[in-house]
Design an enzyme around this catalytic site. Structure first.
Site, PDB file in Angstrom:
ATOM      1  CB  SER A  35      38.635  23.046   4.793  1.00 37.96           C
ATOM      2  OG  SER A  35      38.058  23.337   5.995  1.00 37.96           O
ATOM      3  CB  CYS A  36      35.832  18.745   7.109  1.00 40.89           C
ATOM      4  SG  CYS A  36      35.347  20.159   7.960  1.00 40.89           S
ATOM      5  CB  VAL A  37      39.451  14.912   6.038  1.00 37.44           C
ATOM      6  CG1 VAL A  37      39.708  13.424   5.785  1.00 37.44           C
ATOM      7  CG2 VAL A  37      40.387  15.641   5.398  1.00 37.44           C
ATOM      8  CG  PHE A  54      38.962  14.964  11.063  1.00 35.90           C
ATOM      9  CD1 PHE A  54      40.053  15.487  10.613  1.00 35.90           C
ATOM     10  CD2 PHE A  54      39.111  13.554  10.660  1.00 35.90           C
ATOM     11  CE1 PHE A  54      40.907  15.214   9.724  1.00 35.90           C
ATOM     12  CE2 PHE A  54      39.798  12.967   9.876  1.00 35.90           C
ATOM     13  CZ  PHE A  54      40.816  13.792   9.368  1.00 35.90           C
ATOM     14  N   GLY A 100      39.200  17.790   2.276  1.00 34.90           N
ATOM     15  CA  GLY A 100      40.305  18.634   2.352  1.00 34.90           C
ATOM     16  C   GLY A 100      40.627  19.531   1.250  1.00 34.90           C
TER      17      GLY A 100
END
Length: 192
Positions: A35-37, A54, A100
Site C-alpha cells: 500500500s506504500c508509494v 513512504f 498504492g
C-alpha cells in the site's frame, strides 16, 4: 551494446525500505511496495535521481520521529532537498510514481488510495511533472529505478491473502524495529 532489463538492474540495485530514500548517479535503486508509494525523481541534465518509499501520506496523530520518517510529507521534502543539494534544479525534475495497492482492504482502510492521491497532489502543487505512474490494484509491486537515464521498471506481483498478510507484517516489523532503535539511541542527560 548489451541491452539490460529490469531484472539485470535489480541484481545490482540499492534497496530501500519503508521510510527510506536514496539518491544515486550510478547505481539503480529498488523497493518492494504494497500500500506504500515510491516516487522516483530524475534530473535529465545531471543524469541523477532518487527514490523514496513512504507508508502514510502525512504524519499521524502520534507525531513521533518514527511517524515523521514514514510519511509522505517528510519523504518528498527530503528527496527533493537531497537532489537540490547535489545540483539538481527543481524545474527540471521529472517524476515517476508507483504503489498504492489495496492488498489488504479491510486492514489498511484505503491507505493505498490515500498514498497515491497524496503523491499526485504533492507533485502537482510543487510543479514537478509526473510522466509515468502505476497506482492502485490488488497487487504489490517491485520497482527498480535507474537514475542515470530515469528509466523505471515496475513488476506487479499477484497478491494472495497469505502474501498480503506477510507484506503487512513486514511493514509492521520494520516500523517496530525503527521504534526500538529510536528507544535505544535516546541519550539521557544527568544533571549534577
Amino acid at each position: 551494446m548489451i541491452h539490460q532489463t529490469g531484472k539485470d538492474f535489480e541484481r545490482i540495485a540499492r534497496n530501500i525500505n519503508p521510510g527510506g530514500w536514496a539518491i544515486e548517479a550510478e547505481r539503480p535503486i529498488s523497493t518492494l511496495l504494497g500500500s506504500c508509494v515510491a516516487v522516483c525523481l530524475f534530473d535529465p541534465v545531471l543524469k541523477m535521481g532518487g527514490m523514496n518509499h513512504f507508508l502514510l501520506p502525512t504524519t499521524s496523530t502520534g507525531n513521533t520521529d518514527i511517524d515523521v520518517i514514514l510519511n509522505g510529507d517528510y519523504s518528498m521534502e527530503v528527496l527533493v532537498n537531497g537532489l537540490l543539494s547535489k545540483g539538481a534544479k527543481k524545474p527540471r525534475l521529472l517524476a515517476k510514481a508507483f504503489g498504492g495497492g489495496t492488498i489488504i482492504s479491510s486492514i489498511r482502510m484505503a491507505i493505498g488510495e490515500r498514498n497515491a492521491a497524496f503523491a499526485n497532489e504533492w507533485l502537482q502543487r510543487e510543479g514537478i511533472k509526473l510522466i509515468a505512474s502505476d497506482f492502485s490494484g490488488p497487487w504489490s509491486r517491485k520497482v527498480v529505478f535507474v537514475p542515470q537515464n530515469g528509466d523505471a521498471y515496475c513488476r506487479r506481483i499477484p497478491t494472495t491473502q497469505a502474501s498480503a498478510i506477510d507484506v503487512a507484517r513486514a511493514e509492521q516489523e520494520y516500523e517496530r524495529m525503527l521504534t526500538e532503535k529510536k528507544k535505544t539511541t535516546v541519550k539521557k542527560i544527568e544533571l549534577f
